[in-house]
Design an enzyme around this catalytic site. Structure first.
Site, PDB file in Angstrom:
ATOM      1  NE  ARG A   8      -3.476   1.417   3.186  1.00  0.00           N
ATOM      2  CZ  ARG A   8      -4.365   2.024   2.848  1.00  0.00           C
ATOM      3  NH1 ARG A   8      -5.610   1.613   1.962  1.00  0.00           N
ATOM      4  NH2 ARG A   8      -4.875   3.384   3.419  1.00  0.00           N
TER       5      ARG A   8
ATOM      6  CG  ASN B  38      -9.663   6.194  -2.187  1.00  0.00           C
ATOM      7  OD1 ASN B  38      -9.588   7.092  -1.368  1.00  0.00           O
ATOM      8  ND2 ASN B  38     -10.605   5.717  -3.050  1.00  0.00           N
ATOM      9  N   PRO B  39      -5.367   6.620  -1.301  1.00  0.00           N
ATOM     10  CG  PRO B  39      -3.813   6.306   0.352  1.00  0.00           C
ATOM     11  CD  PRO B  39      -3.984   5.977  -1.142  1.00  0.00           C
TER      12      PRO B  39
ATOM     13  NE  ARG C  46     -23.789   1.396   1.951  1.00  0.00           N
ATOM     14  CZ  ARG C  46     -24.839   1.025   1.547  1.00  0.00           C
ATOM     15  NH1 ARG C  46     -25.620   1.872   0.955  1.00  0.00           N
ATOM     16  NH2 ARG C  46     -25.328  -0.235   1.781  1.00  0.00           N
TER      17      ARG C  46
ATOM     18  CG  HIS D 141     -12.772   7.451   2.145  1.00  0.00           C
ATOM     19  ND1 HIS D 141     -14.112   7.134   2.187  1.00  0.00           N
ATOM     20  CD2 HIS D 141     -12.426   7.170   0.840  1.00  0.00           C
ATOM     21  CE1 HIS D 141     -14.459   6.193   1.102  1.00  0.00           C
ATOM     22  NE2 HIS D 141     -13.484   6.397   0.025  1.00  0.00           N
TER      23      HIS D 141
ATOM     24  CB  THR E 177     -16.764   2.412  -5.591  1.00  0.00           C
ATOM     25  OG1 THR E 177     -15.981   3.179  -5.089  1.00  0.00           O
ATOM     26  CG2 THR E 177     -16.512   1.109  -4.777  1.00  0.00           C
TER      27      THR E 177
END
Ligand code: ADP
Length: 310
Positions: free
Chosen positions: A85, A117-118, A148, A172, A227
């Site tokens: 990551r 992202n991130p 949401r 997030h 997404t």
């Protein structure tokens, strides 16, 4: 307002589509290192416009961003097999370094909206690289997680999400914090509202809502790979607040001097968003466990941002 989008992949183009359909931007310019992709996305979005609005949609180069009030940064690279990551983060930081070198001289006074992202780390890095005031470097943060949360609470209580005032704070991502204690429905504390309508918020119900918020992206990625529609609409919502100087309270991420005892960290708390970008930061009253969770989220983000050498 003219809006630029750098990175015409799934997220950038979805933001362009939402902006165009909602008629929020007078003009949209899509820029990508893959110019054929930017052109194709611009033409496809432009074909939807006659049904809904009068937004002008073009593809272009960095110079065509001149005059943009907001520039959305949605460029990025995807994870290679075996890549950590942090390595991915390093490569995305290099992408932003290259992009900002081109963009900043053209639109030094724009507000930058970070989508890659991130997102919290990319927001911190963009602030660091650009030298722009943090109030004008805004990450989409938990705008979607908050939406949401409201939607799931609203569904449980049998009311519209717009009547639920609840916020997701922090990263997030995995360490985000659902601020249950500060949540209201109408003007009423959630637990009281739930009791009044006969739908108690039991531990099981709360855990289900928490899971639905925290793991929504994983479930979507499992089904379709990535997404983009949700975040595209979320980005358009932030642009609307800026373009109309609406002073909406939204959970967005900016580099903040201190949150939950952690200094200089980019993460989401409720913030007032208007023409100048973020105009006020709001610190909700939290229960001790929520405060500690926010401290943990902030500490994790700070460690990761500090580990990026750029
Ligand atoms: P996402 O799902 O996050 O939108 P994509 O891979 O679909 O991811 O989109 C990322 C886009 O960013 C790609 O279209 C890619 O060409 C673009 N991109 C990557 N690096 C740069 C760069 N240095 N300058 C401009 N665009 C870039």
């Amino acid at each position: 307002m003219k809006v630029g989008i750098v990175g015409a992949g799934m997220v950038g183009s979805s933001a362009g589509y939402a902006l165009a359909l909602m008629g929020i931007a007078s003009e949209i310019v899509l820029v990508d290192q893959n110019s054929a992709l930017a052109l194709a996305q611009a033409e496809d979005i432009a074909h939807a416009v006659p049904f809904m609005s009068s937004t002008v949609v073009n593809a272009g180069g960095y110079r065509d961003l001149e005059g943009c009030g907001v520039v959305i940064l949605a460029a990025g690279v995807s994870q290679k097999p075996g890549e950590t990551r942090l390595e991915l983060l390093g490569r995305n930081a290099l992408v932003f370094h290259a992009v900002l070198r081109e963009v900043l001289p053209v639109v030094p006074d724009a507000i930058f909206l970070i989508a890659s992202n991130p997102v919290d780390i990319m927001t911190q890095i963009t602030t660091r690289l650009s030298g722009i005031a943090p109030q004008r470097v805004i990450g989409s943060g938990t705008i979607l997680d908050t939406a949401r949360f409201r939607s799931l609470v609203g569904r449980h209580l049998g009311i519209s999400p717009q009547s639920v005032h609840a916020y997701v704070l922090g990263e997030h991502g995995d360490s985000e914090v659902l601020a249950w204690s500060a949540a209201r429905a109408g003007s009423v504390a959630l637990s009281s509202f739930a009791a009044q309508v006969g739908s108690p918020l039991t531990e099981t119900v709360r855990a289900g809502i928490d899971d639905g918020v925290r793991n929504a992206a994983y479930k979507i990625i499992k089904g379709k790979g990535s997404t983009y529609y949700g975040i595209g609409a979320g980005l358009a919502r932030i642009v609307k607040a800026i373009g109309g100087d609406q002073r909406d309270v939204l959970t967005v991420s900016i580099a903040t001097p201190e949150v939950a005892g952690v200094n200089d960290v980019a993460l989401s708390i409720p913030r007032v968003v208007g023409a100048g970008g973020v105009v006020v930061d709001l610190f909700p009253d939290l229960e001790e466990a929520e405060y500690l969770a926010l401290n943990r989220s902030a500490s994790l983000l700070k460690q990761q941002a500090d580990a990026v050498s750029i």
